[in-house]
Design an enzyme around this catalytic site. Structure first.
Site, PDB file in Angstrom:
ATOM      1  N   ARG A 107       9.697   0.720 -12.303  1.00 57.16           N
ATOM      2  CA  ARG A 107       9.445   1.118 -10.917  1.00 57.16           C
ATOM      3  C   ARG A 107      10.508   2.162 -10.592  1.00 57.16           C
ATOM      4  O   ARG A 107      11.697   1.841 -10.499  1.00 57.16           O
ATOM      5  CB  ARG A 107       9.544  -0.095  -9.994  1.00 57.16           C
ATOM      6  CG  ARG A 107       9.301   0.201  -8.507  1.00 57.16           C
ATOM      7  CD  ARG A 107       9.429  -1.090  -7.717  1.00 57.16           C
ATOM      8  NE  ARG A 107       9.416  -0.866  -6.288  1.00 57.16           N
ATOM      9  CZ  ARG A 107       8.342  -0.947  -5.510  1.00 57.16           C
ATOM     10  NH1 ARG A 107       7.169  -1.226  -6.055  1.00 57.16           N
ATOM     11  NH2 ARG A 107       8.411  -0.747  -4.207  1.00 57.16           N
ATOM     12  N   HIS A 134       0.640   4.350  -7.691  1.00 57.29           N
ATOM     13  CA  HIS A 134       0.933   2.906  -7.697  1.00 57.29           C
ATOM     14  C   HIS A 134      -0.294   2.165  -8.232  1.00 57.29           C
ATOM     15  O   HIS A 134      -0.980   1.451  -7.503  1.00 57.29           O
ATOM     16  CB  HIS A 134       1.263   2.460  -6.275  1.00 57.29           C
ATOM     17  CG  HIS A 134       1.959   1.136  -6.186  1.00 57.29           C
ATOM     18  ND1 HIS A 134       2.261   0.361  -7.286  1.00 57.29           N
ATOM     19  CD2 HIS A 134       2.405   0.427  -5.105  1.00 57.29           C
ATOM     20  CE1 HIS A 134       2.861  -0.743  -6.895  1.00 57.29           C
ATOM     21  NE2 HIS A 134       2.962  -0.735  -5.585  1.00 57.29           N
ATOM     22  N   GLN A 137      -1.012  -1.770  -7.774  1.00 56.37           N
ATOM     23  CA  GLN A 137      -1.422  -2.172  -6.436  1.00 56.37           C
ATOM     24  C   GLN A 137      -2.933  -2.029  -6.267  1.00 56.37           C
ATOM     25  O   GLN A 137      -3.594  -2.906  -5.715  1.00 56.37           O
ATOM     26  CB  GLN A 137      -0.711  -1.330  -5.384  1.00 56.37           C
ATOM     27  CG  GLN A 137      -1.098  -1.681  -3.952  1.00 56.37           C
ATOM     28  CD  GLN A 137      -0.697  -3.086  -3.577  1.00 56.37           C
ATOM     29  OE1 GLN A 137       0.476  -3.445  -3.675  1.00 56.37           O
ATOM     30  NE2 GLN A 137      -1.649  -3.910  -3.150  1.00 56.37           N
ATOM     31  N   ASP A 225      -0.906   2.025   5.182  1.00 53.80           N
ATOM     32  CA  ASP A 225       0.380   1.801   4.522  1.00 53.80           C
ATOM     33  C   ASP A 225       1.475   2.216   5.495  1.00 53.80           C
ATOM     34  O   ASP A 225       1.220   2.881   6.501  1.00 53.80           O
ATOM     35  CB  ASP A 225       0.456   2.609   3.224  1.00 53.80           C
ATOM     36  CG  ASP A 225       1.568   2.131   2.298  1.00 53.80           C
ATOM     37  OD1 ASP A 225       2.268   1.153   2.645  1.00 53.80           O
ATOM     38  OD2 ASP A 225       1.744   2.738   1.225  1.00 53.80           O
ATOM     39  N   CYS A 266      -0.648  -2.768   1.611  1.00 50.28           N
ATOM     40  CA  CYS A 266       0.039  -3.243   0.412  1.00 50.28           C
ATOM     41  C   CYS A 266       1.355  -3.947   0.714  1.00 50.28           C
ATOM     42  O   CYS A 266       1.926  -4.580  -0.176  1.00 50.28           O
ATOM     43  CB  CYS A 266       0.253  -2.097  -0.566  1.00 50.28           C
ATOM     44  SG  CYS A 266       1.390  -0.810   0.011  1.00 50.28           S
ATOM     45  N   ARG A 294      -1.616  -9.266  -6.785  1.00 47.77           N
ATOM     46  CA  ARG A 294      -0.715  -8.489  -7.633  1.00 47.77           C
ATOM     47  C   ARG A 294      -0.344  -9.319  -8.872  1.00 47.77           C
ATOM     48  O   ARG A 294      -0.280  -8.785  -9.995  1.00 47.77           O
ATOM     49  CB  ARG A 294       0.553  -8.104  -6.856  1.00 47.77           C
ATOM     50  CG  ARG A 294       0.372  -7.039  -5.802  1.00 47.77           C
ATOM     51  CD  ARG A 294       0.156  -5.667  -6.394  1.00 47.77           C
ATOM     52  NE  ARG A 294       1.253  -5.267  -7.261  1.00 47.77           N
ATOM     53  CZ  ARG A 294       2.397  -4.734  -6.821  1.00 47.77           C
ATOM     54  NH1 ARG A 294       2.586  -4.522  -5.508  1.00 47.77           N
ATOM     55  NH2 ARG A 294       3.340  -4.390  -7.671  1.00 47.77           N
TER      56      ARG A 294
END
Length: 308
Positions: A107, A134, A137, A225, A266, A294
């Site tokens: 990450r 991402h 996700q 988001d 998310c 996830r």
């Protein structure tokens, strides 16, 4: 060896297989499929390096727990511990880590760090997030939608707000899973043209619509988001709030989507900014199912990468 670097870099059939396996493992843990275990701990004897140049809650916990549930072990490394690309080149780090571990999840900030790590590693690499995408996700998001509403193919997904890295991965997924997208937000925060063009080239309809009410009409899924990142300056935060204020997802906006439309975020969320509590805790919201998935989606991604 299968890396998982971005959704559009993975074959659509493999993506579907990953989601099928994720669902099977989730059902098995819930006791819905008797005789199906976590594939008899397929990661037994495997060591997974989890590298966090960017702080994380959901990514760290879900990957760590997922590895342990499948019988493997984790080595968690932070940016301050590794100095990735500073004290040692990324290429050298990749080759050294490959001698010790069986799989690497990273990450990080720059996409180039991910790509260089994957280029020089002799073990699979998973994109846990970069500034541009991402993918893990969105695998969880597609899984969540299909749990609640069936196949996502042919559905209308509306992204509201900043065309950021999560939006980019939705665009990557549009062609692979066969859904259409509308992105609504201020022009300066549009997603990269490259990502829009890619989705269109794969047969997805992608529209950029400035009016959020017009955008969400007949939406099957509305996604938001956070407006600001933890690393944004005060001036950037103020500017983004001014730009994105008209794009808050509230009950009025959701009323223009389909009656059975879902809402996703998310997380982490700044409640009362990009979305109201009424929406996040309301009947359209599946944000906590999304967060849980996830775990299941990433377990299946890891099995895909390791071929177990």
């Amino acid at each position: 060896m299968n890396h998982f670097l971005d959704i559009h870099k993975t074959d659509p059939a493999a993506l579907r297989s990953i989601l099928d396996q994720a669902r099977a493992m989730k059902d098995a843990r819930a006791g819905q499929l008797k005789g199906v275990k976590d594939a008899e701990t397929p990661l037994n004897g495997h060591m997974v390096a989890l590298i966090f140049e960017k702080p994380s809650t959901r990514t760290r916990v879900s990957f760590d727990v997922g590895v342990r549930q499948m019988g493997g072990e984790t080595l968690v490394l932070t940016g301050s511990e590794m100095q990735l690309g500073h004290g040692e080149t990324i290429a050298d780090t990749a080759q050294v880590l490959s001698r010790f571990v069986d799989l690497i999840m990273i990450r990080t900030f720059e996409e180039e760090s991910l790509l260089e790590l994957a280029e020089h590693a002799s073990v699979p690499v998973i994109n846990g997030l970069t500034n541009r995408s991402h993918p893990c996700q969105i695998m969880a998001d597609v899984m969540t939608y299909e749990e609640h509403r069936g196949p996502i193919a042919g559905k209308k997904v509306v992204w509201v707000g900043d065309g950021n890295n999560v939006c980019a991965s939705f665009l990557h997924a549009a062609g692979a899973f066969g859904f259409d997208m509308v992105v609504t937000g201020p022009q300066p925060l549009d997603p990269e043209k490259e990502f829009v063009d890619l989705a269109r080239s794969q047969g997805a309809s992608v529209e950029l619509v400035r009016d959020p009410i017009e955008a969400v009409k007949d939406a099957d899924l509305v996604v938001a988001d956070t407006w600001v990142s933890m690393h944004d300056s005060l001036s950037t935060r103020e500017r983004r709030h001014n730009q994105l204020g008209p794009y808050q997802v509230n009950a009025e906006l959701m009323s223009h989507a389909k009656p059975d439309a879902l809402f996703m975020h998310c997380l982490p969320a700044h409640r009362g900014e990009e979305a109201t509590n009424e929406v996040m805790d309301g009947p359209h919201s599946v944000i906590f199912d999304e967060a849980e998935n996830r775990l299941h989606a990433q377990k299946a991604v890891m099995r895909y990468c390791l071929g177990v």
